[in-house]
Write a protein that holds these residues in place. Structure first.
Motif, PDB file in Angstrom:
ATOM      1  N   LEU A   1       0.831  -1.210   0.000  1.00 59.68           N
ATOM      2  CA  LEU A   1       0.000   0.000   0.000  1.00 59.68           C
ATOM      3  C   LEU A   1       0.863   1.257   0.000  1.00 59.68           C
ATOM      4  N   ARG A   2       1.943   1.217   0.769  1.00 59.81           N
ATOM      5  CA  ARG A   2       2.825   2.381   0.831  1.00 59.81           C
ATOM      6  C   ARG A   2       3.476   2.642  -0.519  1.00 59.81           C
ATOM      7  N   GLY A   3       3.921   1.579  -1.193  1.00 61.29           N
ATOM      8  CA  GLY A   3       4.496   1.755  -2.518  1.00 61.29           C
ATOM      9  C   GLY A   3       3.507   2.396  -3.475  1.00 61.29           C
ATOM     10  N   ALA A   4       2.254   1.952  -3.419  1.00 62.84           N
ATOM     11  CA  ALA A   4       1.231   2.554  -4.274  1.00 62.84           C
ATOM     12  C   ALA A   4       1.008   4.019  -3.927  1.00 62.84           C
ATOM     13  N   ALA A   5       1.002   4.326  -2.628  1.00 59.57           N
ATOM     14  CA  ALA A   5       0.812   5.723  -2.206  1.00 59.57           C
ATOM     15  C   ALA A   5       1.940   6.609  -2.723  1.00 59.57           C
ATOM     16  N   ARG A   6       3.161   6.094  -2.697  1.00 58.49           N
ATOM     17  CA  ARG A   6       4.306   6.866  -3.190  1.00 58.49           C
ATOM     18  C   ARG A   6       4.236   7.076  -4.695  1.00 58.49           C
ATOM     19  N   ALA A   7       3.445   6.240  -5.386  1.00 61.79           N
ATOM     20  CA  ALA A   7       3.332   6.346  -6.843  1.00 61.79           C
ATOM     21  C   ALA A   7       2.118   7.149  -7.279  1.00 61.79           C
TER      22      ALA A   7
ATOM     23  N   GLU B   1      -4.041  -0.637  16.947  1.00 54.75           N
ATOM     24  CA  GLU B   1      -4.324  -1.073  18.314  1.00 54.75           C
ATOM     25  C   GLU B   1      -3.736  -2.453  18.575  1.00 54.75           C
ATOM     26  N   THR B   2      -3.932  -3.332  17.607  1.00 47.06           N
ATOM     27  CA  THR B   2      -3.521  -4.730  17.788  1.00 47.06           C
ATOM     28  C   THR B   2      -2.007  -4.872  17.891  1.00 47.06           C
ATOM     29  N   TYR B   3      -1.296  -4.126  17.065  1.00 43.08           N
ATOM     30  CA  TYR B   3       0.163  -4.272  16.997  1.00 43.08           C
ATOM     31  C   TYR B   3       0.894  -3.157  17.761  1.00 43.08           C
ATOM     32  N   ARG B   4       0.277  -2.636  18.786  1.00 37.36           N
ATOM     33  CA  ARG B   4       0.882  -1.515  19.506  1.00 37.36           C
ATOM     34  C   ARG B   4       2.223  -1.886  20.138  1.00 37.36           C
ATOM     35  N   HIS B   5       2.456  -3.179  20.351  1.00 36.28           N
ATOM     36  CA  HIS B   5       3.738  -3.609  20.922  1.00 36.28           C
ATOM     37  C   HIS B   5       4.705  -4.106  19.858  1.00 36.28           C
ATOM     38  N   GLN B   6       4.283  -4.099  18.599  1.00 40.70           N
ATOM     39  CA  GLN B   6       5.164  -4.488  17.486  1.00 40.70           C
ATOM     40  C   GLN B   6       5.617  -3.212  16.783  1.00 40.70           C
ATOM     41  N   SER B   7       6.741  -2.673  17.249  1.00 43.17           N
ATOM     42  CA  SER B   7       7.161  -1.357  16.770  1.00 43.17           C
ATOM     43  C   SER B   7       7.402  -1.333  15.263  1.00 43.17           C
ATOM     44  N   SER B   8       7.878  -2.424  14.694  1.00 47.67           N
ATOM     45  CA  SER B   8       8.153  -2.427  13.250  1.00 47.67           C
ATOM     46  C   SER B   8       6.874  -2.284  12.453  1.00 47.67           C
ATOM     47  N   VAL B   9       5.804  -2.973  12.867  1.00 47.40           N
ATOM     48  CA  VAL B   9       4.522  -2.866  12.160  1.00 47.40           C
ATOM     49  C   VAL B   9       3.936  -1.471  12.332  1.00 47.40           C
ATOM     50  N   VAL B  10       4.017  -0.934  13.539  1.00 46.39           N
ATOM     51  CA  VAL B  10       3.497   0.419  13.798  1.00 46.39           C
ATOM     52  C   VAL B  10       4.193   1.434  12.900  1.00 46.39           C
ATOM     53  N   TYR B  11       5.497   1.316  12.798  1.00 45.63           N
ATOM     54  CA  TYR B  11       6.247   2.269  11.974  1.00 45.63           C
ATOM     55  C   TYR B  11       5.843   2.165  10.510  1.00 45.63           C
ATOM     56  N   LEU B  12       5.715   0.939   9.994  1.00 44.92           N
ATOM     57  CA  LEU B  12       5.302   0.772   8.589  1.00 44.92           C
ATOM     58  C   LEU B  12       3.919   1.375   8.363  1.00 44.92           C
TER      59      LEU B  12
ATOM     60  N   LEU C   1       2.488   3.830  10.072  1.00 45.53           N
ATOM     61  CA  LEU C   1       2.581   5.297  10.102  1.00 45.53           C
ATOM     62  C   LEU C   1       3.178   5.840   8.814  1.00 45.53           C
ATOM     63  N   LYS C   2       4.222   5.187   8.316  1.00 41.64           N
ATOM     64  CA  LYS C   2       4.852   5.659   7.083  1.00 41.64           C
ATOM     65  C   LYS C   2       3.899   5.549   5.898  1.00 41.64           C
ATOM     66  N   TYR C   3       3.067   4.524   5.875  1.00 40.15           N
ATOM     67  CA  TYR C   3       2.073   4.436   4.804  1.00 40.15           C
ATOM     68  C   TYR C   3       1.116   5.621   4.866  1.00 40.15           C
ATOM     69  N   VAL C   4       0.613   5.912   6.056  1.00 39.46           N
ATOM     70  CA  VAL C   4      -0.332   7.030   6.185  1.00 39.46           C
ATOM     71  C   VAL C   4       0.348   8.339   5.770  1.00 39.46           C
ATOM     72  N   VAL C   5       1.601   8.521   6.168  1.00 41.48           N
ATOM     73  CA  VAL C   5       2.336   9.734   5.788  1.00 41.48           C
ATOM     74  C   VAL C   5       2.399   9.862   4.265  1.00 41.48           C
ATOM     75  N   ASP C   6       2.802   8.803   3.598  1.00 39.89           N
ATOM     76  CA  ASP C   6       2.943   8.856   2.138  1.00 39.89           C
ATOM     77  C   ASP C   6       1.591   8.999   1.451  1.00 39.89           C
ATOM     78  N   TRP C   7       0.584   8.343   1.998  1.00 34.64           N
ATOM     79  CA  TRP C   7      -0.749   8.423   1.391  1.00 34.64           C
ATOM     80  C   TRP C   7      -1.298   9.844   1.497  1.00 34.64           C
TER      81      TRP C   7
ATOM     82  N   LEU D   1       3.551  13.559   8.966  1.00 35.10           N
ATOM     83  CA  LEU D   1       2.111  13.530   8.700  1.00 35.10           C
ATOM     84  C   LEU D   1       1.489  14.889   8.962  1.00 35.10           C
ATOM     85  N   LEU D   2       1.810  15.499  10.097  1.00 33.15           N
ATOM     86  CA  LEU D   2       1.255  16.815  10.401  1.00 33.15           C
ATOM     87  C   LEU D   2       1.740  17.866   9.399  1.00 33.15           C
TER      88      LEU D   2
END
Length: 1193
Positions: A840-846, A871-882, A884-890, A951-952
């Protein structure tokens, strides 16, 4: 040791001065001895520090210098004497100051042959500091002092004193040089006057004295009547001459009416620290040549008579006689002589008369006549070094001399310099022969080590770069025919050696990733330099590469069926592909690189375009790539390493040659290799480019090549499982190059191979799903960018929907599972989710204008699933970061096109995301609570915060780049500022000033803050006291940051806030309201209002700190409204500065400067553009005038 601070005070009370000094000496010696014992080192350091700070210790220091038998104690005494003399300068009479300077000089002269040289050097440094401290206080004493120094330097007191005199002059030059000056607590203007005075009045004298000393000592040594001391004196004289030529010459100096030298500073360096500012020496391409430009006053000193010939003759005699040393080449005398000769090669500028360059040409011819003996004949010189019968230092210095000479000459002039000496051979021929011999002498086994051959080759390639690459690409620089032939010979030798080294490394293994990466970077840098040489002679070099690549391809195919070992051939092909890629195309660096000029201008005798050398070379590589598509051949004779070279080649090649949108010639690359053939080519294809257009254009063979490249890319992704490097090169180099231009995408989307790849991607076939998540992101971006080649906007959007639809359905299904909390934590599920988000992030960047609608729909459909996953992956920092980066690019791709109803949805989603993140992460990111700042978990949190700030920032740009509108006016656009400030309110508690020390996070934060305060200053006035206080604290931090961009953004933010407040109060409004008021806390301490605080801070910054010149303008824009808001405080600050000046002349000068600042050019109380421009000019003049005497060092 038993020595504490009170003991020093007790010693001062002893009535007998001699006993006191003896006791002091013993105490210092005891402390120096204790320094060597780890257990007592701290106490010893404390004792010595106390001694240094004791009042009036100079007499005791002199006693220790004269009587102590411990060298370290004498050294400490000298250091203490220097510190005390500067500290107590005002207490010393003029006689005492002169006496102290003379004492240091005579102390060293009397002990010139002492064994402990470091003590003598320190005492000389003390003398230099004392001389500089009183430089502007006396006139006649300088002449008397230097009279004694001159006598010593010229040998009146023997060679030992002569060497000490030269060492004193070295110390003086070092002390007066801005980059090595000692701190004295005096205005910077003082140091500048001293530097300029020394340059104007004494440097030439020092050079003359040093040369006379060197000549006298050299004659004694070479005639056998001198000893080792005379040799050392000669070497010291030459070193001083070199040091003087390294001086940071300032050009034109003007003497004022009071006899003080005044330097006309330029704005470019008026505000930087003179201690750390860069020298004025100009540089050409490369790092090996630094020009020496002392000015016309130095002509008689450096060039008149036989001054240059003497040093050449001296070195020649050193070479012949060797001064009785078997290692004469690396002796201090030989090294100093060669260093001076190399510097004389770098002379440039107005030291030479305006005679059409004749004097400079004769000067360089004379030098080159001496230097050639170091380098010629190259075979013999290199052979002697390889055999161990001589050292490489002379050869390396000769190479430095060549690059220095090249830096001040055109290629033709460079080539002509040697012809009057050799009568036939030009300098380019010597350069080529030497380069070839160094290449041949290189040992492939030492490719990762810095050997003498690698050093020499780097310098020689730098020489070629200086000659071939103009500083100004708009200028045509003819390259002589002899140079073209020389370049061809050099390239041939390099290719021959490179192929041989590649074959020899066929069975090498190297598992050290860091070493491999460093070696690749060094290799690419060298290949780029060699490619420049190749482009100077394309008629010889390109056909050579075409032949070698074609030949190796044939050899490789002959190894099929077990008929031979392909290992060596594969390594040779790997090297040839890298070399060919550098020769044929430039990297681009963000721009579309055009065909190198010399290759585009290449004439072809054959009428068949297919016989063009560049076409033949490219076709050979295309055919090699085509062969790799055969499964049997690929399995048998291809390797991942060879495929990496193929992919790298086309990743570089595609932008320049495949279906070029503009076949014209650009200004990049090497000038035409033929002086007589300087054809200018327009923006359309000329006759020289036709073969390339026919071979690889849209109407030629471009489509067939494109299909091959697509199949190679697919093969690289799925046919080499586990080969991460190859897959990354396909994803990050080749695929982006293929989808960069729409005219290629038009053909790309119609290719069966591309459609199969898109289908496999959309339906998540296993061959692609197992790829690493960053590779899937890049693949998704390439596929979505290719949608721009569809015939219409509707077709483009449908193409994107078909690609991404299955992803959205999978995420929606996953988020609705009843057992999500347990199911989602399985490793394979985490990996699957990461890959889907990356797609999804790759598509957003395109995101393209034509595909924006579909990507908006896709993003909107996964909003709820993504919030659930957050919410589900709040303790999986790598998933959270990905996520957030998708939302930023989108958001970044969509924000410019959102209509009002979509804007409300997107903004609402972003606020919910921020709230969820804040709920689960508040207080977890703290420097104070982190035991390991470099831990992976902490690093991830910093990355999260940076993503949220991005994002902001993207949201805040909505008002500025809004291309959409609500036609019916049914929906009101949301308040962007309110949303962003809400976001800041949510994430600011997660941050701290300590976190802002991380550069990327800091820069992102201040980018956003400056934008918000500049565009929405009225919103900041409505912030709560806590929220406003946090912003003020970060602005204070930013104002004192080391990053120029951060300081500039902080000043911009201050300007915006002060500007808003001043305009508001002029209209009778409250502006920032309570935030500007002074507050008294519970302890009765008055805290200044925010604008008063920043007026004080900005003035302190401008007057006393070191900063870049580019910050003066934003600082001026912030200072003017701050002054207008706080006129009374400004006047009080100015008065405090005036009262702090003890010197009446400086006080008057400062008062005048303050008056001019606000009154010159009729500056008013307006903040319009014209008035701000006037104030900037006034501030430049103000700072240039007063900083010199206000700042101390």
């Amino acid at each position: 040791m038993g020595l504490v601070q009170g003991d020093w005070q007790h010693l001062q009370g002893i009535s007998n001065d001699m006993a006191r000094m003896v006791t002091t000496m013993q105490a210092v010696e005891q402390a120096c001895a204790a320094l060597q014992v780890p257990t007592s080192r701290a106490a010893a350091e404390t004792a010595l520090l106390t001694f240094r700070k004791a009042p009036q210790p100079i007499q005791a220091c002199q006693y220790i210098l004269e009587n102590s038998q411990m060298p370290m104690a004498r050294f400490q005494a000298a250091a203490t004497m220097q510190e005390a003399a500067i500290r107590e300068w005002a207490l010393l009479s003029a006689e005492q100051r002169n006496s102290l300077r003379t004492y240091c000089l005579r102390y060293v002269m009397a002990r010139a042959d002492a064994a402990e040289a470091y003590v003598q050097v320190k005492v000389l440094a003390v003398a230099a500091v004392l001389l500089k401290r009183g430089w502007l206080d006396f006139a006649t004493d300088k002449e008397a002092f230097f009279g004694e120094v001159r006598e010593a330097v010229l040998g009146a007191h023997g060679p030992a004193a002569q060497r000490s005199g030269l060492a004193l002059l070295e110390a003086l030059v070092s002390e007066f040089s801005p980059s090595t000056a000692s701190a004295m607590g005096l205005p910077a203007e003082f140091h500048e006057h001293c530097r300029a005075s020394l340059e104007l009045d004494y440097l030439q004298q020092f050079y003359t004295w040093a040369q006379e000393a060197a000549i006298t000592a050299a004659e004694k040594a070479l005639q056998g009547v001198g000893g080792t001391l005379d040799v050392n004196v000669c070497a010291a004289g030459l070193r001083l001459m070199s040091q003087l030529l390294n001086w940071e010459f300032q050009g034109t100096l003007v003497r004022g009416a009071n006899g003080v030298v005044v330097v006309g500073k330029q704005k470019v360096n008026a505000f930087a620290s003179s201690i750390s500012r860069e020298g004025s020496a100009a540089k050409r391409p490369g790092d090996h040549a630094c020009l020496v430009q002392p000015g016309p006053g130095w002509y008689d000193v450096l060039l008149e008579g036989n001054r240059v010939g003497w040093i050449l003759e001296l070195y020649a005699r050193v070479r012949q006689g060797g001064l009785g040393s078997s290692s004469w080449m690396d002796s201090p005398l030989a090294v100093a002589a060669r260093q001076l000769i190399v510097q004389l090669c770098s002379l440039n500028g107005n030291i030479f008369p305006s005679d059409g360059g004749t004097t400079q040409e004769l000067h360089l011819q004379r030098l080159l006549s001496g230097i050639t003996s170091w380098l010629d004949p190259p075979e013999a010189v290199v052979g002697a070094i390889k055999s161990g019968s001589t050292f490489p230092s002379e050869l390396l210095d000769g190479c430095h001399a060549l690059v220095a000479i090249a830096s001040v000459n055109s290629p033709s002039a460079f080539d002509q310099l040697l012809k009057p000496v050799s009568r036939s051979v030009g300098t380019l021929s010597l350069l080529a022969s030497l380069t070839r011999e160094i290449i041949k002498a290189s040992d492939p086994a030492d490719s990762e080590e810095e050997t003498w051959t690698s050093k020499a080759l780097d310098i020689l390639l730098d020489t070629w770069t200086v000659l071939l690459q103009p500083a100004d690409f708009s200028k045509q620089i003819p390259f002589p025919l002899s140079g073209i032939e020389a370049a061809a010979a050099v390239f041939h030798a390099y290719v021959e050696t490179g192929i041989r080294a590649a074959a020899a490394s066929a069975h090498d293994e190297d598992d050290d990733v860091e070493e491999v990466r460093a070696a690749i970077e060094a290799r690419d840098e060298r290949l780029s330099a060699v490619a420049l040489v190749a482009r100077a002679a394309p008629s010889a070099t390109v056909p050579l590469l075409a032949h070698l690549v074609s030949e190796r391809c044939t050899w490789l195919l002959q190894c099929t069926g077990g008929r031979g070992d392909p290992s060596s051939v594969k390594e040779e092909l790997h090297w040839l592909l890298l070399m060919s890629g550098h020769v044929l195309a430039d990297s681009g660096d963000g721009e579309t690189p055009l065909v190198p000029e010399s290759i585009s201008a290449l004439n072809v005798s054959s009428a068949d375009p297919a016989n063009h050398p560049a076409v033949l070379l490219c076709h050979s590589v295309v055919n090699l790539a085509r062969q790799s598509l055969d499964t049997n051949i690929r399995t048998e004779i291809f390797s991942p390493r060879l495929m990496e070279a193929v992919v790298w080649f086309f990743g570089r090649w595609v932008d320049t040659y495949l279906m070029p949108a503009d076949a014209g010639r650009g200004p990049n690359s090497t000038p035409s290799s033929n002086e007589g053939d300087q054809q200018q080519m327009g923006g359309t294809a000329g006759p020289q480019l036709q073969p390339l257009v026919v071979a690889f254009g849209e109407e030629g063979g471009g489509k067939a090549v494109l299909e091959v490249l697509v199949r190679v890319a697919v093969s690289g992704l799925i046919s080499w499982p586990g080969e991460r490097t190859l897959q990354e090169m396909v994803s990050f180099q080749l695929l982006p190059a293929l989808v960069r231009r729409r005219n290629i995408c038009v053909h790309l989307v119609s290719l069966e191979a591309w459609q199969e790849l898109a289908h496999a991607f959309a339906f998540q076939q296993a061959t692609l799903s197992t790829l690493a998540s960053p590779i899937q992101r890049a693949l998704s971006e390439a596929l979505c960018r290719s949608a721009g080649g569809m015939s219409s906007g509707d077709a483009t959007n449908q193409y994107v929907r078909d690609l991404l639809g299955p992803i959205t359905r999978n995420l929606a299904t996953l988020s609705k599972r009843e057992d999500l909390q347990t199911f989602s934590q399985q490793p394979d599920v985490i990996l699957q989710v990461s890959c889907l988000i990356e797609r999804l992030r790759g598509a957003a960047r395109a995101t393209l204008p034509r595909s924006q609608k579909a990507i908006l729909e896709i993003g909107s459909s996964v909003m709820e699933p993504l919030l659930i996953l957050l919410e589900t992956y709040r303790h999986q920092s790598s998933v959270v970061y990905l996520l957030l980066k998708y939302v930023v690019d989108w958001v970044d791709g969509q924000v410019a096109f959102l209509e009002a109803k979509d804007t409300v949805i997107v903004f609402s989603f972003c606020v919910r995301l921020l709230e969820i993140y804040s709920t689960h992460n508040i207080g977890k990111v703290s420097v104070s609570t982190s035991t390991n700042l470099l831990s992976e978990g902490q690093t991830e949190k910093y990355k999260d915060l940076r993503a949220l700030l991005q994002l902001l920032t993207n949201l805040s740009s909505k008002d500025l780049i809004d291309f959409a509108c609500d036609i019916n006016g049914e929906v009101e656009n949301p308040d962007v500022a309110q949303v962003v400030y809400l976001g800041l309110h949510i994430i600011t508690p997660l941050m701290s000033v300590d976190l802002l020390k991380y550069p990327k996070l800091c820069r992102q934060y201040f980018t956003l803050l400056a934008h918000m305060l500049e565009v929405y200053p009225e919103k900041v006035a409505k912030l709560s006291p806590d929220g406003f206080s946090r912003i003020v604290g970060t602005l204070d931090f930013g104002l004192h940051h080391q990053d120029v961009e951060v300081v500039s953004m902080s000043l911009t933010a201050l300007n915006a806030v002060a500007f808003y407040h001043y305009q508001a109060i002029c209209r009778g409004q409250e502006g920032l309201g309570v935030h500007v008021l002074s507050i008294q806390d519970a302890q009765g301490v008055v805290k200044e209002g925010v604008l008063a605080h920043f007026l004080r801070s900005v003035m302190q910054f401008l007057l006393f700190d070191d900063y870049s010149n580019e910050l003066v303008e934003p600082a001026a824009d912030a200072l003017l409204p701050l002054i207008l808001c706080n006129t009374t405080l400004y006047q009080r600050l100015a008065q405090e500065l005036l009262e702090g000046q003890q010197d009446a002349l400086l006080q008057s000068r400062l008062a005048t400067a303050f008056h001019v600042l606000l009154n010159a050019q009729q500056v008013t109380s307006s903040l319009d553009r014209q008035n701000r421009r006037k104030f900037r000019e006034n501030l430049y003049a103000f700072l240039t005038d007063v900083r010199g005497f206000l700042r101390t060092r």
